[in-house]
Design a protein around this motif. Structure first.
Motif, PDB file in Angstrom:
ATOM      1  N   LYS A   1       0.818  -1.111  -0.104  1.00  0.00           N
ATOM      2  CA  LYS A   1       0.038   0.250  -0.293  1.00  0.00           C
ATOM      3  C   LYS A   1       1.385   0.753  -0.263  1.00  0.00           C
ATOM      4  O   LYS A   1       0.557   2.369   0.425  1.00  0.00           O
ATOM      5  N   ASP A   2       2.341   1.202  -0.512  1.00  0.00           N
ATOM      6  CA  ASP A   2       2.921   2.538  -0.538  1.00  0.00           C
ATOM      7  C   ASP A   2       2.458   2.829  -2.052  1.00  0.00           C
ATOM      8  O   ASP A   2       3.733   2.675  -2.816  1.00  0.00           O
ATOM      9  N   VAL A   3       2.073   4.063  -2.185  1.00  0.00           N
ATOM     10  CA  VAL A   3       1.841   3.992  -3.183  1.00  0.00           C
ATOM     11  C   VAL A   3       2.555   4.837  -3.905  1.00  0.00           C
ATOM     12  O   VAL A   3       3.003   5.201  -5.055  1.00  0.00           O
ATOM     13  N   PRO A   4       3.694   6.257  -3.067  1.00  0.00           N
ATOM     14  CA  PRO A   4       3.989   6.698  -3.265  1.00  0.00           C
ATOM     15  C   PRO A   4       5.609   6.671  -4.223  1.00  0.00           C
ATOM     16  O   PRO A   4       6.123   6.762  -4.244  1.00  0.00           O
ATOM     17  N   GLY A   5       5.817   5.093  -2.538  1.00  0.00           N
ATOM     18  CA  GLY A   5       6.832   4.995  -3.068  1.00  0.00           C
ATOM     19  C   GLY A   5       6.825   4.295  -4.930  1.00  0.00           C
ATOM     20  O   GLY A   5       7.529   4.198  -5.453  1.00  0.00           O
ATOM     21  N   ALA A   6       6.293   3.722  -4.800  1.00  0.00           N
ATOM     22  CA  ALA A   6       5.782   2.871  -5.957  1.00  0.00           C
ATOM     23  C   ALA A   6       5.928   3.708  -7.842  1.00  0.00           C
ATOM     24  O   ALA A   6       6.722   3.715  -7.915  1.00  0.00           O
ATOM     25  N   ARG A   7       5.249   4.710  -6.568  1.00  0.00           N
ATOM     26  CA  ARG A   7       4.805   6.417  -8.208  1.00  0.00           C
ATOM     27  C   ARG A   7       6.351   6.574  -8.504  1.00  0.00           C
ATOM     28  O   ARG A   7       7.356   7.446  -9.750  1.00  0.00           O
ATOM     29  N   GLY A   8       7.390   6.704  -7.006  1.00  0.00           N
ATOM     30  CA  GLY A   8       8.427   7.415  -7.095  1.00  0.00           C
ATOM     31  C   GLY A   8       9.524   6.373  -7.985  1.00  0.00           C
ATOM     32  O   GLY A   8      10.258   6.672  -8.928  1.00  0.00           O
ATOM     33  N   VAL A   9       9.757   4.787  -8.023  1.00  0.00           N
ATOM     34  CA  VAL A   9      10.263   4.252  -8.460  1.00  0.00           C
ATOM     35  C   VAL A   9       9.921   3.904  -9.839  1.00  0.00           C
ATOM     36  O   VAL A   9      11.481   4.167 -10.442  1.00  0.00           O
ATOM     37  N   LEU A  10       8.417   4.146 -10.003  1.00  0.00           N
ATOM     38  CA  LEU A  10       8.620   4.413 -11.790  1.00  0.00           C
ATOM     39  C   LEU A  10       8.731   5.545 -12.363  1.00  0.00           C
ATOM     40  O   LEU A  10       9.776   5.145 -13.704  1.00  0.00           O
ATOM     41  N   ASP A  11       8.842   6.617 -11.982  1.00  0.00           N
ATOM     42  CA  ASP A  11       9.628   7.729 -12.670  1.00  0.00           C
ATOM     43  C   ASP A  11      10.598   7.820 -12.087  1.00  0.00           C
ATOM     44  O   ASP A  11      10.980   8.389 -13.850  1.00  0.00           O
TER      45      ASP A  11
ATOM     46  N   GLU B   1      12.166   4.917 -23.652  1.00  0.00           N
ATOM     47  CA  GLU B   1      11.843   3.993 -24.484  1.00  0.00           C
ATOM     48  C   GLU B   1      11.347   3.026 -24.195  1.00  0.00           C
ATOM     49  O   GLU B   1      10.158   2.288 -24.668  1.00  0.00           O
ATOM     50  N   ASP B   2      10.851   2.785 -22.549  1.00  0.00           N
ATOM     51  CA  ASP B   2      10.427   1.747 -22.509  1.00  0.00           C
ATOM     52  C   ASP B   2       8.459   1.609 -21.752  1.00  0.00           C
ATOM     53  O   ASP B   2       8.110   2.556 -21.216  1.00  0.00           O
ATOM     54  N   VAL B   3       8.018   1.083 -22.797  1.00  0.00           N
ATOM     55  CA  VAL B   3       6.742   1.319 -23.517  1.00  0.00           C
ATOM     56  C   VAL B   3       5.909   0.953 -22.114  1.00  0.00           C
ATOM     57  O   VAL B   3       5.029   0.991 -20.789  1.00  0.00           O
ATOM     58  N   ARG B   4       6.600  -0.559 -21.015  1.00  0.00           N
ATOM     59  CA  ARG B   4       6.007  -1.062 -20.013  1.00  0.00           C
ATOM     60  C   ARG B   4       6.130  -0.462 -19.046  1.00  0.00           C
ATOM     61  O   ARG B   4       5.097  -0.237 -17.902  1.00  0.00           O
ATOM     62  N   LEU B   5       7.315   0.776 -18.625  1.00  0.00           N
ATOM     63  CA  LEU B   5       7.060   1.185 -17.883  1.00  0.00           C
ATOM     64  C   LEU B   5       5.646   2.322 -17.740  1.00  0.00           C
ATOM     65  O   LEU B   5       4.766   2.946 -16.681  1.00  0.00           O
ATOM     66  N   TRP B   6       5.831   2.849 -18.579  1.00  0.00           N
ATOM     67  CA  TRP B   6       4.721   4.225 -18.328  1.00  0.00           C
ATOM     68  C   TRP B   6       3.418   2.877 -18.885  1.00  0.00           C
ATOM     69  O   TRP B   6       2.404   3.909 -17.988  1.00  0.00           O
ATOM     70  N   GLN B   7       3.040   2.530 -19.511  1.00  0.00           N
ATOM     71  CA  GLN B   7       2.324   1.402 -18.823  1.00  0.00           C
ATOM     72  C   GLN B   7       1.416   1.318 -18.043  1.00  0.00           C
ATOM     73  O   GLN B   7       0.694   2.099 -16.829  1.00  0.00           O
ATOM     74  N   ALA B   8       2.488   0.568 -16.871  1.00  0.00           N
ATOM     75  CA  ALA B   8       2.310   0.698 -15.326  1.00  0.00           C
ATOM     76  C   ALA B   8       1.955   2.057 -14.613  1.00  0.00           C
ATOM     77  O   ALA B   8       1.291   2.240 -13.342  1.00  0.00           O
ATOM     78  N   LEU B   9       2.816   3.336 -14.889  1.00  0.00           N
ATOM     79  CA  LEU B   9       3.018   4.642 -14.332  1.00  0.00           C
ATOM     80  C   LEU B   9       1.055   4.425 -14.619  1.00  0.00           C
ATOM     81  O   LEU B   9       0.783   5.371 -14.156  1.00  0.00           O
ATOM     82  N   GLY B  10       1.372   5.340 -16.540  1.00  0.00           N
ATOM     83  CA  GLY B  10      -0.204   5.989 -16.607  1.00  0.00           C
ATOM     84  C   GLY B  10      -1.710   4.607 -15.392  1.00  0.00           C
ATOM     85  O   GLY B  10      -2.382   5.130 -14.735  1.00  0.00           O
ATOM     86  N   LYS B  11      -1.312   3.561 -15.466  1.00  0.00           N
ATOM     87  CA  LYS B  11      -1.919   2.352 -14.636  1.00  0.00           C
ATOM     88  C   LYS B  11      -2.603   2.621 -13.371  1.00  0.00           C
ATOM     89  O   LYS B  11      -3.375   3.572 -12.764  1.00  0.00           O
ATOM     90  N   LEU B  12      -0.911   3.344 -13.046  1.00  0.00           N
ATOM     91  CA  LEU B  12      -1.547   4.105 -11.209  1.00  0.00           C
ATOM     92  C   LEU B  12      -1.625   4.955 -11.210  1.00  0.00           C
ATOM     93  O   LEU B  12      -2.496   5.450 -10.217  1.00  0.00           O
ATOM     94  N   ASP B  13      -1.851   6.227 -11.927  1.00  0.00           N
ATOM     95  CA  ASP B  13      -1.960   7.194 -12.452  1.00  0.00           C
ATOM     96  C   ASP B  13      -3.730   7.038 -12.376  1.00  0.00           C
ATOM     97  O   ASP B  13      -4.900   8.140 -11.672  1.00  0.00           O
ATOM     98  N   LEU B  14      -4.347   5.962 -13.287  1.00  0.00           N
ATOM     99  CA  LEU B  14      -5.610   5.841 -13.104  1.00  0.00           C
ATOM    100  C   LEU B  14      -6.857   5.302 -12.224  1.00  0.00           C
ATOM    101  O   LEU B  14      -7.910   5.646 -11.465  1.00  0.00           O
ATOM    102  N   GLU B  15      -6.083   4.368 -11.038  1.00  0.00           N
ATOM    103  CA  GLU B  15      -6.141   3.875 -10.163  1.00  0.00           C
ATOM    104  C   GLU B  15      -6.072   4.734  -8.761  1.00  0.00           C
ATOM    105  O   GLU B  15      -6.990   4.917  -8.359  1.00  0.00           O
TER     106      GLU B  15
END
Length: 73
Positions: free
Chosen positions: A41-51, A59-73
């Motif tokens: 349940k550490d959303v800010p930590g996960a966002r920091g790692v993905l950022d 150029e890694d689409v998987r990272l952008w996809q995970a970050l976008g999914k996190l932002d939508l949730e």
């Protein structure tokens, strides 16, 4: 990722931390680290790692996809 699926989160964390220590922003390790943080349940930590990972690997689409999914949730 497989360690998480098998219920071995501590082993996954060790492996991910070692990979990120060797290569800052490693895409696969960053994705797994974000999953581990989200499980805790550490959303800010996960966002920091993905950022940080998207900065290192823009150029890694998987990272952008995970970050976008996190932002939508």
């Amino acid at each position: 990722s497989e360690y998480i699926r098998r219920g071995k989160a501590p082993d996954a964390r060790k492996l991910v931390d070692a990979a990120l220590a060797k290569e800052k922003g490693h895409p696969a390790a960053s994705l797994v680290k974000a999953r581990l943080l989200l499980r805790d349940k550490d959303v800010p930590g996960a966002r920091g790692v993905l950022d940080a990972a998207t900065t290192e690997n823009p150029e890694d689409v998987r990272l952008w996809q995970a970050l976008g999914k996190l932002d939508l949730e």
